[in-house]
Design a protein around this motif. Sequence first.
Motif, PDB file in Angstrom:
ATOM      1  N   SER A   5       0.852  -1.125   0.429  1.00  0.00           N
ATOM      2  CA  SER A   5       0.237  -0.068  -0.409  1.00  0.00           C
ATOM      3  C   SER A   5       0.795   1.153   0.218  1.00  0.00           C
ATOM      4  N   SER A   6       1.779   1.221   0.173  1.00  0.00           N
ATOM      5  CA  SER A   6       3.043   2.672   0.388  1.00  0.00           C
ATOM      6  C   SER A   6       3.229   2.685  -0.210  1.00  0.00           C
ATOM      7  N   ALA A   7       4.288   1.395  -1.640  1.00  0.00           N
ATOM      8  CA  ALA A   7       4.567   1.853  -2.329  1.00  0.00           C
ATOM      9  C   ALA A   7       3.279   2.157  -3.044  1.00  0.00           C
ATOM     10  N   ALA A   8       2.171   1.783  -3.378  1.00  0.00           N
ATOM     11  CA  ALA A   8       1.338   2.227  -4.472  1.00  0.00           C
ATOM     12  C   ALA A   8       0.552   3.744  -4.251  1.00  0.00           C
ATOM     13  N   THR A   9       0.425   4.192  -3.061  1.00  0.00           N
ATOM     14  CA  THR A   9       0.786   5.211  -2.386  1.00  0.00           C
ATOM     15  C   THR A   9       1.750   6.302  -3.492  1.00  0.00           C
ATOM     16  N   ASP A  10       2.982   5.791  -3.261  1.00  0.00           N
ATOM     17  CA  ASP A  10       4.378   6.688  -3.607  1.00  0.00           C
ATOM     18  C   ASP A  10       4.276   7.219  -5.124  1.00  0.00           C
ATOM     19  N   LYS A  11       3.506   5.164  -5.511  1.00  0.00           N
ATOM     20  CA  LYS A  11       3.513   5.576  -7.124  1.00  0.00           C
ATOM     21  C   LYS A  11       2.827   6.782  -8.069  1.00  0.00           C
ATOM     22  N   VAL A  12       1.812   6.607  -6.691  1.00  0.00           N
ATOM     23  CA  VAL A  12       0.220   7.624  -7.620  1.00  0.00           C
ATOM     24  C   VAL A  12       0.916   8.851  -7.704  1.00  0.00           C
ATOM     25  N   THR A  13       1.337   9.814  -5.918  1.00  0.00           N
ATOM     26  CA  THR A  13       2.182  11.344  -5.997  1.00  0.00           C
ATOM     27  C   THR A  13       2.732  11.168  -6.877  1.00  0.00           C
ATOM     28  N   LEU A  14       4.529   9.855  -7.429  1.00  0.00           N
ATOM     29  CA  LEU A  14       5.086  10.830  -8.109  1.00  0.00           C
ATOM     30  C   LEU A  14       4.255  10.537  -9.456  1.00  0.00           C
ATOM     31  N   ARG A  15       3.188   9.704 -10.463  1.00  0.00           N
ATOM     32  CA  ARG A  15       2.897   9.995 -11.236  1.00  0.00           C
ATOM     33  C   ARG A  15       2.037  11.103 -11.808  1.00  0.00           C
ATOM     34  N   VAL A 131      11.584   7.807 -14.283  1.00  0.00           N
ATOM     35  CA  VAL A 131      13.010   6.761 -14.624  1.00  0.00           C
ATOM     36  C   VAL A 131      13.886   7.073 -13.062  1.00  0.00           C
ATOM     37  N   ASP A 132      14.444   6.585 -12.939  1.00  0.00           N
ATOM     38  CA  ASP A 132      15.865   6.694 -11.455  1.00  0.00           C
ATOM     39  C   ASP A 132      16.717   6.445 -12.128  1.00  0.00           C
ATOM     40  N   ALA A 133      17.811   7.321 -11.082  1.00  0.00           N
ATOM     41  CA  ALA A 133      19.422   6.968 -11.744  1.00  0.00           C
ATOM     42  C   ALA A 133      19.817   6.088 -12.046  1.00  0.00           C
ATOM     43  N   GLN A 134      18.708   4.803 -10.952  1.00  0.00           N
ATOM     44  CA  GLN A 134      19.694   3.506 -11.142  1.00  0.00           C
ATOM     45  C   GLN A 134      19.071   2.885 -12.859  1.00  0.00           C
ATOM     46  N   GLY A 135      17.929   3.349 -13.405  1.00  0.00           N
ATOM     47  CA  GLY A 135      17.912   2.237 -14.645  1.00  0.00           C
ATOM     48  C   GLY A 135      16.360   1.784 -15.075  1.00  0.00           C
ATOM     49  N   TYR A 136      15.277   2.476 -13.395  1.00  0.00           N
ATOM     50  CA  TYR A 136      14.343   1.087 -12.784  1.00  0.00           C
ATOM     51  C   TYR A 136      13.229   2.581 -12.814  1.00  0.00           C
ATOM     52  N   ARG A 137      12.257   2.138 -14.137  1.00  0.00           N
ATOM     53  CA  ARG A 137      11.779   2.900 -15.229  1.00  0.00           C
ATOM     54  C   ARG A 137      10.065   2.386 -13.838  1.00  0.00           C
ATOM     55  N   MET A 138       9.532   3.709 -13.749  1.00  0.00           N
ATOM     56  CA  MET A 138       7.748   3.381 -13.429  1.00  0.00           C
ATOM     57  C   MET A 138       7.292   4.235 -14.934  1.00  0.00           C
ATOM     58  N   GLY A 139       5.915   3.125 -14.883  1.00  0.00           N
ATOM     59  CA  GLY A 139       5.221   3.342 -16.384  1.00  0.00           C
ATOM     60  C   GLY A 139       3.696   3.616 -15.815  1.00  0.00           C
ATOM     61  N   GLN A 140       2.425   3.387 -16.486  1.00  0.00           N
ATOM     62  CA  GLN A 140       1.570   3.737 -16.351  1.00  0.00           C
ATOM     63  C   GLN A 140       1.093   3.147 -15.157  1.00  0.00           C
TER      64      GLN A 140
END
Length: 204
Positions: A5-15, A131-140
Amino acid sequence: MTPSSSAATDKVTLRKNIRRQRMALSPAYRAQAMRAVARHAGRLLRRGKRIGGYLAAGSELDIEILLSTALQRGASVWLPQIPARGRRMWFSRLNATGHWYRHPRYGIMEFDGPCLRAERLDVLLLPLLAVDAQGYRMGQGGGFYDSSLAFRRRHSQYGKPLLVGVAYDCQRVAAVPREAWDVQLDYLLTESGLHRFAPDRCAK
């Protein structure tokens, strides 16, 4: 594949934050960036290579000039097809005999041509939100690329396709919320250049 749930919340905010920044870019800046990424990607677009691309949606960085350049240089261009069932995409070759159609569920344009899986591409250009400094992406959040690239997690030595995230520089962040199924990019292509990521030796 259910994120915490915390990761999902972080992703919503970042998106939300990244979409806001991306949408604030002017039309002139977008046009300049589209030309720049085509120049920076030059060494990837070689004769005979299978290049996986995408059609820009919303405020995504448009790669139309890049794909046209690939065709002019003798590479083939393959565009994603969302399957009727499951999330593992096919990639359809752009040619003179196929035809365009609108996906019945998502309403996006796709091309009907000869198809193959991501494993058989030489280069795959991926849209992303962050996309972060290590090369991991966040999509839709649809999980289509995660499912289509699952083979890279099982066989990290596979080496193909070369995974190249495409984004504006404003989409770069220090870190994105990461899940076990995330796959590291090989390169990031932005208006400022083609940036290579060091392999993540800790990735499973």
